[in-house]
Scaffold this motif. Structure first.
Motif, PDB file in Angstrom:
ATOM      1  N   TYR A   1       0.850  -1.244   0.224  1.00 14.28           N
ATOM      2  CA  TYR A   1       0.003   0.006  -0.162  1.00 14.28           C
ATOM      3  C   TYR A   1       0.655   1.376   0.086  1.00 14.28           C
ATOM      4  O   TYR A   1       0.420   2.032  -0.513  1.00 14.28           O
ATOM      5  CB  TYR A   1      -1.062   0.031   0.996  1.00 14.28           C
ATOM      6  CG  TYR A   1      -0.696  -0.466   2.442  1.00 14.28           C
ATOM      7  CD1 TYR A   1      -0.693  -1.930   2.640  1.00 14.28           C
ATOM      8  CD2 TYR A   1      -0.397   0.277   3.462  1.00 14.28           C
ATOM      9  CE1 TYR A   1      -0.170  -2.541   3.971  1.00 14.28           C
ATOM     10  CE2 TYR A   1       0.104  -0.219   4.820  1.00 14.28           C
ATOM     11  CZ  TYR A   1       0.024  -1.566   4.909  1.00 14.28           C
ATOM     12  OH  TYR A   1       0.473  -2.135   6.269  1.00 14.28           O
ATOM     13  N   GLN A   2       2.051   1.350   0.512  1.00 12.81           N
ATOM     14  CA  GLN A   2       2.871   2.526   0.627  1.00 12.81           C
ATOM     15  C   GLN A   2       3.687   2.247  -0.875  1.00 12.81           C
ATOM     16  O   GLN A   2       3.844   1.511  -1.533  1.00 12.81           O
ATOM     17  CB  GLN A   2       3.674   2.480   1.665  1.00 12.81           C
ATOM     18  CG  GLN A   2       2.999   2.553   3.099  1.00 12.81           C
ATOM     19  CD  GLN A   2       3.690   2.731   4.282  1.00 12.81           C
ATOM     20  OE1 GLN A   2       5.033   2.476   4.371  1.00 12.81           O
ATOM     21  NE2 GLN A   2       3.309   2.949   5.260  1.00 12.81           N
ATOM     22  N   MET A   3       4.076   3.658  -1.174  1.00 18.82           N
ATOM     23  CA  MET A   3       4.591   3.653  -2.608  1.00 18.82           C
ATOM     24  C   MET A   3       6.121   3.129  -2.558  1.00 18.82           C
ATOM     25  O   MET A   3       7.133   3.300  -1.617  1.00 18.82           O
ATOM     26  CB  MET A   3       4.793   5.377  -2.937  1.00 18.82           C
ATOM     27  CG  MET A   3       3.535   5.529  -3.359  1.00 18.82           C
ATOM     28  SD  MET A   3       3.456   7.312  -3.800  1.00 18.82           S
ATOM     29  CE  MET A   3       4.970   7.187  -5.231  1.00 18.82           C
ATOM     30  N   ASP A   4       6.562   2.928  -3.820  1.00 15.94           N
ATOM     31  CA  ASP A   4       7.984   2.513  -4.160  1.00 15.94           C
ATOM     32  C   ASP A   4       8.847   3.657  -4.064  1.00 15.94           C
ATOM     33  O   ASP A   4       8.508   4.610  -4.637  1.00 15.94           O
ATOM     34  CB  ASP A   4       7.753   1.614  -5.527  1.00 15.94           C
ATOM     35  CG  ASP A   4       9.304   1.224  -5.973  1.00 15.94           C
ATOM     36  OD1 ASP A   4      10.152   1.803  -5.502  1.00 15.94           O
ATOM     37  OD2 ASP A   4       9.286   0.774  -7.010  1.00 15.94           O
ATOM     38  N   PRO A   5       9.819   3.609  -3.229  1.00 20.00           N
ATOM     39  CA  PRO A   5      10.844   4.803  -3.302  1.00 20.00           C
ATOM     40  C   PRO A   5      11.386   5.247  -4.591  1.00 20.00           C
ATOM     41  O   PRO A   5      11.873   6.447  -4.805  1.00 20.00           O
ATOM     42  CB  PRO A   5      12.027   4.318  -2.289  1.00 20.00           C
ATOM     43  CG  PRO A   5      11.185   3.232  -1.373  1.00 20.00           C
ATOM     44  CD  PRO A   5      10.240   2.654  -2.363  1.00 20.00           C
ATOM     45  N   ALA A   6      11.227   4.291  -5.356  1.00 18.73           N
ATOM     46  CA  ALA A   6      11.670   4.754  -6.827  1.00 18.73           C
ATOM     47  C   ALA A   6      10.880   5.662  -7.608  1.00 18.73           C
ATOM     48  O   ALA A   6      11.393   6.320  -8.734  1.00 18.73           O
ATOM     49  CB  ALA A   6      11.954   3.601  -7.648  1.00 18.73           C
TER      50      ALA A   6
END
Ligand code: PBG
Length: 334
Positions: free
Chosen positions: A231-236
């Motif tokens: 659910y949280q975003m990919d740091p990329a």
């Protein structure tokens, strides 16, 4: 015009000249101080990985609010550690939940009149499994990776949480769970309850970051299995962060929060250039702990390192900053 006619050092010659040409400024009113509310009385328990940050009972939180107000800090961001946890995150939305009680008490204090009260809206501190939504076992699944965090069924609990925090007196509710569609559902439910003036600060772009580690000790919210990457975003991903913000604004977010801050300054800058709305950034627990650890070893100059970290976040485009350094930084600024 080039050297020797142009000499940029001319304006660096004295502090007064520097003050005149400084482009970015920090002020205590732009800092938000997080508080972790816990049950009991007279409780002030330091978090091992976050020196100088405490779990505080409501009576102690009132003292913190007084100090924050006298330092000119802009507001408080409230998290809670409930007495008990369950699968429905009852402590998050209960009328007598720890943050609800805290907000009511703070609202009555004179200090809090000078502070914006922001209530974090999430389930992870209140669920027995530590995830930010309802956990469902996949058909026939038994293994850890055969569970999923259900989006749509979590929305009802999140909006219930937001409504109860707003009723208790929160000026702003701040959903940090990263479920799709939550801002719209929260706005609808707030409006249905006549809470149309409660603002929504959406953690629109929240990355699945290793820098939340110390917070999970502070809030006792580490997931018991799996992680938050579904659910949280990919740091990329920067473009995806812009889409998240766009969607949240479409659903009625009044302001947005970027998180973490220092490893994502480029994302803050991109958001600032693209959207004409108030943007804040959260200098998260790991960013604080990292600096504190270096400071404890005498490896960095404390005030300079702290202020430079905050200035960089401001320069990137954040109008306000949620930071565990709020009190220390406000003292430097006064
Ligand atoms: C709740 C929440 C988290 C943080 C703020 N709200 C933890 C997480 O997502 O795991 C992190 C804040 C910090 O690290 O200081 N979902």
């Amino acid at each position: 015009m080039e050297y020797p006619i142009t000499r940029l050092r001319r304006l660096r010659r004295t502090e007064a000249l520097g003050n005149l040409v400084r482009e970015t400024h920090l002020e205590p009113g732009a800092l938000i101080y997080p508080l972790f509310l816990c049950p009991g009385e007279g409780v002030r328990k330091e978090i091992a990985s976050m020196p100088g940050v405490f779990n505080v009972s409501v009576d102690e939180a009132l003292k913190e609010a007084e100090e924050a107000a006298s330092l000119g800090i802009g507001g408080l961001l409230l998290f809670g550690l409930p007495e008990s946890k369950d699968e429905q995150a009852t402590g998050a939305w209960a009328d007598d939940g720890i943050v609800q009680r805290g907000v009511r008490a703070l609202k009555q204090s004179s200090a809090a009149k000078k502070l914006v009260l922001i209530a974090d809206v999430c389930l992870c501190e209140y669920t027995s499994h530590g995830h930010c939504g309802i956990v469902k076992k996949k058909e026939g699944g038994l293994e850890v990776d055969e569970y999923e965090i259900e989006n749509d069924s979590s929305l009802a609990l999140l909006s219930k949480t937001a409504v109860s925090l707003a009723k208790a007196g929160a000026d702003i509710v701040a959903p940090s769970d990263m479920m799709d569609g939550r801002v719209g559902v929260i706005r609808d439910e707030l409006d249905n309850e006549g809470l149309d003036l409660t603002a929504i600060l959406s953690y629109a772009a929240k990355f699945a970051s290793a820098f939340y580690g110390p917070f999970r000790e502070a809030a006792d919210s580490a997931p018991q299995f799996g992680d938050r990457r579904s659910y949280q975003m990919d740091p990329a991903n920067l473009r995806e962060a812009m889409r998240e913000i766009d969607l949240d604004l479409g659903e009625g977010a009044d302001m947005i929060l970027m998180k973490p801050a220092m490893p994502y300054l480029d994302v803050i800058r991109a958001a600032r250039e693209r959207f004409d709305i108030p943007i804040g950034a959260y200098q998260v627990s790991g960013e604080y702990s990292m600096l504190k650890a270096a400071l404890a070893n005498g490896w960095l100059d404390p005030n300079r390192a702290m202020m430079e970290s905050l200035l960089s976040i401001r320069r990137a485009g954040a109008g306000f900053i949620v930071t565990y350094f709020a009190k220390e930084a406000a003292k430097v600024l006064s």
